[in-house]
Structures are given as C-alpha cells and as structure tokens.
Design an enzyme around this catalytic site. Structure first.
Site, PDB file in Angstrom:
ATOM      1  N   ARG B 266       0.878  -1.178   0.000  1.00 36.11           N
ATOM      2  CA  ARG B 266       0.000   0.000   0.000  1.00 36.11           C
ATOM      3  C   ARG B 266       0.904   1.212   0.000  1.00 36.11           C
ATOM      4  NH1 ARG B 266      -0.030   2.085   4.943  1.00 36.11           N
ATOM      5  NH2 ARG B 266       0.001   0.344   6.382  1.00 36.11           N
ATOM      6  N   HIS B 270      -1.813   4.180   6.402  1.00 32.70           N
ATOM      7  CA  HIS B 270      -2.699   3.122   6.879  1.00 32.70           C
ATOM      8  C   HIS B 270      -4.154   3.599   6.819  1.00 32.70           C
ATOM      9  CE1 HIS B 270      -4.361  -0.031   9.374  1.00 32.70           C
ATOM     10  NE2 HIS B 270      -4.870   0.902  10.150  1.00 32.70           N
ATOM     11  N   TYR B 279       7.269   5.713  10.461  1.00 29.70           N
ATOM     12  CA  TYR B 279       7.797   4.351  10.568  1.00 29.70           C
ATOM     13  C   TYR B 279       8.314   3.756   9.266  1.00 29.70           C
ATOM     14  CZ  TYR B 279       2.929   3.481   9.174  1.00 29.70           C
ATOM     15  OH  TYR B 279       1.720   3.517   8.540  1.00 29.70           O
TER      16      TYR B 279
HETATM   17  C1  LIG Z   1      -8.739  -6.533  17.202  1.00 26.78           C
HETATM   18  C2  LIG Z   1      -8.145  -5.268  16.674  1.00 26.78           C
HETATM   19  N1  LIG Z   1      -7.009  -4.792  17.202  1.00 26.78           N
HETATM   20  C3  LIG Z   1      -6.481  -3.629  16.763  1.00 26.78           C
HETATM   21  C4  LIG Z   1      -7.082  -2.922  15.767  1.00 26.78           C
HETATM   22  C5  LIG Z   1      -6.495  -1.612  15.296  1.00 26.78           C
HETATM   23  N2  LIG Z   1      -5.969  -1.767  13.930  1.00 26.78           N
HETATM   24  C6  LIG Z   1      -6.704  -1.412  12.855  1.00 26.78           C
HETATM   25  S1  LIG Z   1      -5.970  -1.824  11.436  1.00 26.78           S
HETATM   26  C7  LIG Z   1      -4.627  -2.478  12.214  1.00 26.78           C
HETATM   27  C8  LIG Z   1      -3.526  -3.092  11.401  1.00 26.78           C
HETATM   28  C9  LIG Z   1      -4.019  -4.180  10.522  1.00 26.78           C
HETATM   29  O1  LIG Z   1      -2.984  -4.673   9.738  1.00 26.78           O
HETATM   30  P1  LIG Z   1      -3.230  -5.794   8.654  1.00 26.78           P
HETATM   31  O2  LIG Z   1      -4.018  -6.913   9.232  1.00 26.78           O
HETATM   32  O3  LIG Z   1      -1.911  -6.132   8.074  1.00 26.78           O
HETATM   33  O4  LIG Z   1      -4.149  -5.102   7.555  1.00 26.78           O
HETATM   34  P2  LIG Z   1      -3.915  -3.753   6.738  1.00 26.78           P
HETATM   35  O5  LIG Z   1      -4.496  -2.635   7.554  1.00 26.78           O
HETATM   36  O6  LIG Z   1      -2.463  -3.603   6.489  1.00 26.78           O
HETATM   37  O7  LIG Z   1      -4.689  -3.910   5.485  1.00 26.78           O
HETATM   38  C10 LIG Z   1      -4.773  -2.354  13.589  1.00 26.78           C
HETATM   39  C11 LIG Z   1      -3.777  -2.777  14.576  1.00 26.78           C
HETATM   40  C12 LIG Z   1      -8.269  -3.456  15.232  1.00 26.78           C
HETATM   41  N3  LIG Z   1      -8.934  -2.835  14.241  1.00 26.78           N
HETATM   42  N4  LIG Z   1      -8.782  -4.612  15.703  1.00 26.78           N
END
Ligand SMILES: Cc1ncc(C[n+]2csc(CCOP(=O)(O)OP(=O)(O)O)c2C)c(N)n1
Lengths: 344, 365
Positions: B266, B270, B279
């Site tokens: 991406r 985020h 980061y």
């Molecule tokens: C259970 C939970 N913990 C923390 C979060 C906060 N949070 C939102 S997105 C994210 C990162 C997700 O990373 P990834 O699974 O790699 O998906 P991406 O966002 O990169 O598409 C976090 C920690 C959340 N939404 N749900």
C-alpha cells in the site's frame, strides 16, 4: 466555587512549582516515563507503541529513551498481549499494555476476566498480577466503527480488577502512576475526546492520585452530579448553566476510579444534597450508573428527596459518527436531567 | 504407534520459504509467462483494467473527500487493487465475500455501490447494506474476526448442498490473531469450501511483516492445517485471478479450503489519520510504483496489441462521471435520522429501546 483540583492535596501545591502544562495524552506519556525511570521492571508493550509511538502518540519517544527491550511493538494480537503480560507480571515485571481502542480489547477479554482478575484468588495470593492495561475509549471524535465503545461495565462487573478513568491531565499522570504501583491488575481507560482538549499544570516529578478516591470538582448545595471521563466536562457545563439560569448549585463528583467506588464521597454528598443525577456515556442498561443508584439506596435512601436520574447513552450499539452527537449525553440533556430531579 | 518412525532427532527449523515461490503470470514489464500466454484473454484483461482504474480513481477521490472534511477517516488501498479485484472477479455472483475496512476495490468489483461505500465512511450504518442478492458482508473493523464468519457461511453452503463458496479478506497483521488460526483449523477439520485471502501489504500500521511473524511467508501457515497454501504476486491481477479461480473451483468440487497470500504494497497511509513517515521511508513506497498493478495491465494490453488510447480515455471519463455522480448522491442524501440507531437493534424493539427512541426524537423538536 469552580475547579479545586489541588485542594485535596496540599503538599502537591508546593511541588507544582515544578510543573509543565500538558495535555492528557502527554500526561500519560509523562507518567509512563516517570515510572520507567523509577522502576526497571516497568515495560510498555502493545501494537504500534514503539516506532510509531502509539496511534495517539501516548508512547511517543519512549522507544528512543528506553530501547526495544522495554518498549515493545508486539504482533497484532490482544489475547497475546494481555496473556503474555500476565505471565510477565506474575514473574517480576510491571507491564503496561496498550490496547489501541477499548473496542478492540475483546480478543483479550478472556485473559482479563478468566485470568488477570483471579490469579490472586486462585493461588491464595502466591501469584499476583501487577498489570496495567491502558485503552483509549469513548465517543465524540468522529472515529470509525467500533472505536467509540465505552464498555467499562464489563470490567466493573469483574472482581479482581480495578477500573480507573482519569478526566484531566493532572489526574491522568497521578492515577497512572498509582495504577502501575498497584499490586493488582488495573484497566486504565483514557478518554479520547479529552486527550488534547486542554492543557493543565502537571508536576514534573513522581506523584500519585490515590485509586478509589473521587474528586469533588465543584461544591454546591442542591444536587449531586456524578460523572467520569469524557462526561465530566459537559456535566460541569450543565451544572454551571443551571446555576446561572436557576440558581441551583451542585456538587460535581468526578469518580476517577470506578472500581473500587469512593463510597464515602458519594454518600456524604448525597446526604447533603438529597438529589442525584448520574451521567455516563456508556449504554444505560447495566451501566455503572445502575450500581451507583443501588449504592445510594443502601447508604442514603432516607436522605433522597427525588428519584435518582441517569443521563446516559442509549441501549444501542454506539452509532457511527453521523449520529454520535445524538447518542452522547449533551449539556442540554444533562441540564434536562437536573431539571427533572429538581422539579420532582 | 503407526506410520513413519525416525530415530534421528533434529531441532533445526525447516525454512519453508523455498516451497512457496511467488506465482506470476505477467511480469512487471507487462510480459506474459508461458502459463500467462495460455490464460491471457484480451476482453478479460480489459475488464480488469477497467475495475482497477475505477477503484483507483474512487480511492483517490475518497482520500480527497476526507481531506476536505466531507467524509470521516478513510482507509486507502492504492497499490492493492489487483489483489482485491483479481480475487473478486474470480468468484461467482452468488458467492460470499467478507471484507475489511480496506477492501472497497473488492466490494465495488463484486457489485457494491460507490454510494454505499461512501455512506459508510460518512459515518452511516446504511453504508453497510449490500445490493439485494449480493452476499457482501459489512467491512470488518476488528482484525481477523471476519475470517470465522466466512468459514461459517461457507460451511452452511456446504451443508445446504449448494456450490457456493466464501472468501475472507484480511491483512498480514490479521494472521497474528487467534481468530485466523481458529478459522483455518475449523475449515480444515470440517472441509469447508472457503478461501482465505491475505493481502500481505508489508505493514500492520507501523509494524513491518518481519516483526509481525517469524515465518518467511504467510502461505506456509497453510501447512499446519493441511490445506493448500499459495503465494501470488498481488500486483499481477491475472495471477491473482487465476489462483483464486482454481481455489474456488477446488472449494466447489472438493470442499477444500485454500490460503492465498497475495504479496502487495500500500503506497499511502494506513488510514487518513496515520502518518507513515513515522515508521517507513516513503521513497521506498514510491519505488514500488514500478510494480504498480494498473501500469502492469496497461503494459500488458499494449504489448499484446490490445490497447486503444481512445478506449482508455473514454473509460477514464465515464468512470470520473460515475464517481462524481456518486459523490453528488451522498451529498444530497437525506440527513441521518436518529431513529436509525434504534430501529435495527432487534427485530422487535424492546420497551427500553422504544422509550429511548421516543425520548431522543422529542429532543429534536
Ligand atoms: C482486534 C483489533 N485490534 C487492533 C485494531 C487496530 N488496527 C486497525 S488496522 C490495524 C492493522 C491491521 O494490519 P493488517 O491486518 O496487516 O491489515 P492492513 O491494515 O495492512 O490492510 C490495527 C492494529 C483493530 N482494528 N482490531
């Protein structure tokens, strides 16, 4: 009248000379830093707490200062974070775990209620869990779905854990330090809406705000208003509005700690005023307000001059932000609650 | 004790990376591999190009709308379009998808409306309603939770005897959650026709994948559950499409789950509330544009002699119009109605909700 934050704590007033103006979130950082300097067993862990300094910057700068053995970016797993923190805590560390939003604590729920809360009981005190779990919570900042939950009642209902909710920068640092020093697990809920809404004098060194002690933020005669976290501000505003408009004066109590409740402060105030409005943004049914009413019935029923009112969120999932303001108790709704009690 | 017995004890970890090479049909230069030659179909690739362009223009518009305060926080996906679109195009109309907050390229391709996606980010639950007859679940916000729903929905299809499958989208970070492991385990124990589709975009907010997990690939996690695991170039729409098509076929025919890891990137933040410069080096991110999924499709079509400038231009125009129309529509949408939060908690509102609804409405007068 007005804010008498430091009235309770005279020695502090002397020390406040050495203070800086901080926001609530900066006060949290300052509290963490203070304790990490003081006690090498204090470590900070969670998702994005290291390099990113936390999604709200609550751990900003800690990685640079204390290194990656004490400020730890974990994998994305709340059960993992909380479960391993329990193990760390029962084996000599004082972990402070960050959960990004209270609405994401659920995967770690089992670890909290099935383990953190009862290890002392289960081992008759042989093992203990001096763990702090910090989580931002609450509506009002236009956050996406599930980010705005206010589910303190789940934890409030669980014996073995303390539940702490600061409402201002000064309390945030003092309560956090007290929580880290507490020998038992503490859920430390940080009101997101108040993270950057004001700056206050915060002493630079170590100080504590005792757990289990409410803050009588304002004194009055006619009614007792009880709130915590994000709701303290609109409650104060409503009190001031009603004072101006109707000359009602109110005791405003900021609970600061939900578990254990400060029974004394609540009961004393109710015995004086005989009227009560409880304000919380969490859903109404089964909320902490319910227990407060019960406590007041037990301790001060015959002093009451009107039924106790609750001004709360509705019994619906916290809506997305287009309706969030309608969900949240507003100054007008709180004033309305005061009016109902006064006019009973 | 039965089976293979050894007297040699070894604690050497087996590196499985080499067993999971990245599957590619179109090189970044737009050239077809041998397998790619076999699968290439100009009409299909033009449709892919259209969907990818559509999603990209939509995503950029949404980021702008957020910057102008016309919608709330938004999770951009630019760079990940091929992974989402290749997989969504490989499904049958009646299949199920379980997206996250970042998977609008997939949901738009699978039939969701732009208006609804925008409504969701404008802070309204109405945005979660899929078109009639489409099995598009609302975006999962808590990480990894939807993986289990996909397993259950697919399991139900199997028990009902249909040929429908379910696909769950999730990120690399999600594979650290217990729900991911429970989902894969259930699917493998109960032979569920489900596809686990991971977009490995390198980061879970600030945490790089190598800090998220020690395993070199996500695909290899399938081994532990005795299911197929494949690693595809997530910026190669054709490869993603083909891999998902095969996985879906296997799910339909043999009730076999598959884990697909689409390796992608991406470019942006985020979410619009995040600052990636904290980061990661943004130059590194810009360099990834060399592997851009949209550009690759264009190169492919040009190389095959199937590109037409006037087609591309008019496509661009039509899509821009579609997007502008959607924006106009949400901005003229009736204001959110407070009754909405009360009316969908239960099939029949309970007394407390009825009374609170009335009280809340009375405040508006
Ligand atoms: C259970 C939970 N913990 C923390 C979060 C906060 N949070 C939102 S997105 C994210 C990162 C997700 O990373 P990834 O699974 O790699 O998906 P991406 O966002 O990169 O598409 C976090 C920690 C959340 N939404 N749900």
């Amino acid at each position: 009248m007005g804010m008498n934050l430091l009235q309770h704590d005279k020695p502090l007033r002397d020390r406040i000379e050495k203070s800086t103006k901080l926001t609530l979130v900066q006060a949290v950082t300052d509290g963490l830093k203070t304790m990490m300097n003081e006690d090498p067993s204090v470590i900070v862990l969670g998702e994005d707490v290291g390099k990113n300094g936390g999604v709200f910057r609550a751990t900003d700068g800690l990685l640079a200062e204390f290194g990656d053995q004490r400020v730890i970016d974990t994998p994305l797993a709340e059960a993992g974070i909380i479960g391993t923190s329990i193990g760390l805590a029962l084996n000599g560390f004082r972990p402070v775990a960050e959960i990004q939003f209270l609405g994401f604590i659920y995967p770690g729920f089992e670890q909290i209620v099935a383990h953190a809360a009862r290890i002392r009981t289960r081992t008759s005190g042989r093992y203990t869990v001096p763990l702090v779990i910090r989580a931002p919570y609450g509506a009002g900042i236009r956050a996406p779905e599930l980010h705005s939950d206010s589910v303190e009642a789940y934890f409030f209902h669980t014996p073995g854990i303390k539940v702490v909710v600061p409402s201002n920068p000064y309390d945030a640092k003092g309560l956090l330090i007290a929580s880290i020093e507490d020998p038992d697990p503490v859920i430390f809920l940080e009101p997101m809406k108040s993270y950057r809404s004001e700056r206050r004098e915060v002493p630079t060194g170590k100080y504590t705000v005792a757990l289990g002690k409410a803050n009588l933020v304002q004194e009055g005669e006619d009614i007792t208003l009880i709130a915590w976290g994000n709701m303290v501000k609109p409650t104060l505003e409503a009190a001031q509005k009603m004072e101006k408009e109707k000359r009602y004066t109110a005791d405003v109590i900021d609970l600061r700690t939900l578990y254990p409740l400060d029974r004394e402060t609540i009961v004393q105030s109710v015995q004086k005023t005989g009227r009560v409005v409880i304000v919380h943004e969490a859903q109404r049914t089964g909320g902490v307000g319910t227990e407060l009413i019960s406590l007041i019935n037990d301790e001060a029923l015959l002093y009451l001059r009107a039924p106790i009112e609750r001004v709360t969120g509705y019994d619906v999932p916290v809506p997305l932000f287009s309706l969030e303001d309608d969900y949240l108790p507003s100054v007008a709704r709180i004033a309305d609650g005061i009016e109902r009690v006064m006019g009973f | 004790m039965e089976g293979f017995i050894t007297q040699q004890l070894s604690l050497e970890a087996k590196r499985q990376e080499e067993n999971f090479p990245i599957y590619q049909l179109v090189t970044p230069e737009g050239e077809l591999t041998d397998d790619g030659e076999r699968i290439y179909n100009a009409e299909l690739v033009r449709r892919m190009y259209k969907h990818v362009l559509r999603a990209r223009l939509f995503d950029r518009k949404a980021v702008n709308l957020q910057r102008q305060g016309r919608i709330g926080t938004y999770a951009p996906f630019e760079g990940q379009e091929a992974a989402q679109i290749g997989s969504a195009m490989a499904l049958d109309e009646k299949d199920w998808i379980f997206p996250t907050y970042r998977d609008h390229a997939a949901t738009l391709t699978f039939g969701h409306s732009m208006v609804h996606v925008l409504l969701y980010w404008a802070g309204r639950f109405e945005g979660c309603i899929p078109p009639q007859g489409k099995h598009i679940f609302p975006p999962a916000v808590p990480i990894a939770t939807q993986i289990l729903h996909a397993v259950g929905a697919a399991w139900a299809e199997k028990m009902k005897g249909t040929a429908q499958v379910a696909l769950a989208y999730f990120g690399d970070g999600a594979t650290s959650e217990g729900d991911f492991h429970e989902g894969l385990n259930f699917a493998s124990v109960f032979d569920v026709p489900v596809i686990f589709f991971c977009q490995n975009n390198g980061y879970a907010i600030s945490v790089p994948v190598e800090r998220q997990m020690r395993s070199k690939t996500i695909a290899q996690k399938a081994l532990a559950y005795d299911m197929a695991g494949v690693r595809v170039d997530g910026n190669d729409c054709l490869a993603v499409y083909h891999a998902t098509k095969m996985a879906a076929q296997r799910a339909r025919d043999e009730q076999e789950p598959t884990l697909i890891e689409a390796v992608t990137w991406r470019y942006g933040a985020h979410t619009t509330a995040d600052d990636p410069t904290k980061y990661r080096d943004q130059k590194q991110s810009e360099e990834r544009r060399k592997y851009d999924p949209l550009l690759r499709l264009e190169k492919l079509l040009r190389g095959q002699g199937d590109w037409d400038d006037t087609w591309a231009e008019s496509l661009h125009q039509t899509l821009q119009q579609e997007i502008e129309q959607a924006v106009r529509e949400i901005e003229s949408y009736p204001k959110a109605d407070v009754t909405h939060m009360f009316d969908h908690v239960f099939a029949v509102p309970t007394w407390n909700i009825r009374e609170q609804r009335q009280y809340c409405q009375s405040l508006l007068k």
